[in-house]
Design a protein around this motif. Sequence first.
Motif, PDB file in Angstrom:
ATOM      1  N   TYR A  87       0.852  -1.187   0.000  1.00  0.00           N
ATOM      2  CA  TYR A  87       0.000   0.000   0.000  1.00  0.00           C
ATOM      3  C   TYR A  87       0.889   1.239   0.000  1.00  0.00           C
ATOM      4  CZ  TYR A  87      -3.608   3.342   1.338  1.00  0.00           C
ATOM      5  OH  TYR A  87      -4.467   4.409   1.366  1.00  0.00           O
ATOM      6  N   ASN A 123      -6.617  -7.093   4.836  1.00  0.00           N
ATOM      7  CA  ASN A 123      -7.382  -6.051   4.146  1.00  0.00           C
ATOM      8  C   ASN A 123      -7.359  -4.721   4.902  1.00  0.00           C
ATOM      9  OD1 ASN A 123      -8.386  -7.630   1.910  1.00  0.00           O
ATOM     10  ND2 ASN A 123      -9.730  -8.667   3.367  1.00  0.00           N
ATOM     11  N   ASN A 124      -7.565  -4.779   6.209  1.00  0.00           N
ATOM     12  CA  ASN A 124      -7.661  -3.557   7.006  1.00  0.00           C
ATOM     13  C   ASN A 124      -6.305  -3.185   7.588  1.00  0.00           C
ATOM     14  OD1 ASN A 124     -10.630  -2.857   7.096  1.00  0.00           O
ATOM     15  ND2 ASN A 124     -10.694  -5.028   7.679  1.00  0.00           N
ATOM     16  N   ASN A 170      -9.043   0.344   4.201  1.00  0.00           N
ATOM     17  CA  ASN A 170      -9.291  -0.988   3.666  1.00  0.00           C
ATOM     18  C   ASN A 170      -8.733  -1.022   2.247  1.00  0.00           C
ATOM     19  OD1 ASN A 170     -10.629  -3.241   2.255  1.00  0.00           O
ATOM     20  ND2 ASN A 170     -11.822  -3.439   4.139  1.00  0.00           N
ATOM     21  N   ASN A 225      -9.227  -2.902  -0.167  1.00  0.00           N
ATOM     22  CA  ASN A 225     -10.203  -3.211  -1.215  1.00  0.00           C
ATOM     23  C   ASN A 225     -10.989  -1.978  -1.644  1.00  0.00           C
ATOM     24  OD1 ASN A 225      -9.547  -5.967  -1.232  1.00  0.00           O
ATOM     25  ND2 ASN A 225     -10.914  -6.365   0.496  1.00  0.00           N
ATOM     26  N   ASN A 226     -11.007  -0.962  -0.761  1.00  0.00           N
ATOM     27  CA  ASN A 226     -11.697   0.293  -1.068  1.00  0.00           C
ATOM     28  C   ASN A 226     -10.910   1.431  -0.435  1.00  0.00           C
ATOM     29  OD1 ASN A 226     -13.597   2.198  -1.841  1.00  0.00           O
ATOM     30  ND2 ASN A 226     -14.892   1.829  -0.040  1.00  0.00           N
ATOM     31  N   PRO A 227      -9.764   1.766  -1.032  1.00  0.00           N
ATOM     32  CA  PRO A 227      -8.824   2.704  -0.406  1.00  0.00           C
ATOM     33  C   PRO A 227      -9.402   4.100  -0.178  1.00  0.00           C
ATOM     34  CG  PRO A 227      -7.792   1.523  -2.232  1.00  0.00           C
ATOM     35  CD  PRO A 227      -9.268   1.272  -2.327  1.00  0.00           C
ATOM     36  N   ASN A 228      -9.876   4.331   1.032  1.00  0.00           N
ATOM     37  CA  ASN A 228     -10.400   5.635   1.427  1.00  0.00           C
ATOM     38  C   ASN A 228      -9.959   5.881   2.868  1.00  0.00           C
ATOM     39  OD1 ASN A 228     -11.827   8.044   1.502  1.00  0.00           O
ATOM     40  ND2 ASN A 228     -13.730   7.030   2.139  1.00  0.00           N
TER      41      ASN A 228
END
Length: 330
Positions: free
Chosen positions: A212, A225-226, A242, A244-247
């Motif tokens: 990441y 994931n987290n 996360n 899977n939904n990078p925010n």
Amino acid sequence: MKKYIKLLILLFVICIAGFVAYHYLNTKVKFNSTYVNGNLSGNLYNAGLFCESNGEIFFSNPNDNGRLYAMNVDGSNVHKLCNDSVMYINADKNFIYYVRNNTNNITSTMFFAYDKNSLCRIKRTGGKAFILDKEPCIYASLIGNYIYYLHYDTKTATTLYRVKIDGTEKKQVYNHYLFTCNASGQYFYYNNPDNGQLFRYDTASQTQSLFYDCNCYKPVVMDENNIFYMDVDQNNAIVHVNVNNPNPVVLTEGNIEHFNVYGSKIFYQRGGDDAALCMVKDDGTGFKELAKGEYSSINVTSQYVYFTDFSSNKVYYTSISNPGDIKPFN
């Protein structure tokens, strides 16, 4: 007379064979069949003073110069396992692994004051320690049948090493400093010391890859994931994302010194003029200030959070399920 001598020889051979068999059975290393991890990531970042494993807690007893003790999860059946002062405790179903911290634990009964910070293995029931690396070591992390750790010597300074749990295959993995605390299965995750990017190291293939892109410090990756980490670009505020939904979501204010994650709760030390031990939920809600002052070595088990007063070195604890009632750990 000859029969008597033969009988003595036979008895001697039987005794020697029995001793060899006993020694073999008691020193034989049982290997793990899976990529077991030896302690929680947050605990190892915080010196690894407590380690819960198979219904027992192994810990560095602050009331006995940090020596290795064991107890039940509820705090009962407290008993000493050895005279080593310990940190970075790991455990599997057969052994405990730790770094000796005997620098300030030298007594007149010790003939030699050597191997004071070595990497060791001991049975879960205690006894004599087996030295895996006699050189100064820190940040040890069990991954399967290997310990990954930071090794120091006068030639290369501090570098990343690994050694098999039977003491073989010791080798340098990288010629620089990396945290190996955040282990998950066959992987460990670390922040690049140069730019803070989050990398994943695969211990099976012994390869690394970017996981990441951020500027993080002491990341904790949960269920692959987290991610929770101190964001260097935001004055070490704790951030959750996360993959899977990078925010990225900022969970705390800045100036965080240490943190640990257990379930949906994050325990952390806020620095500065308003220093305090605090808690927040993993979605940023439920903030609670637990204790004013400077605390370190935040370790968690399934029932309690343990932490050390920076000025007095006294250890305190509070409940995981309902944190707030602070008690001295005696």
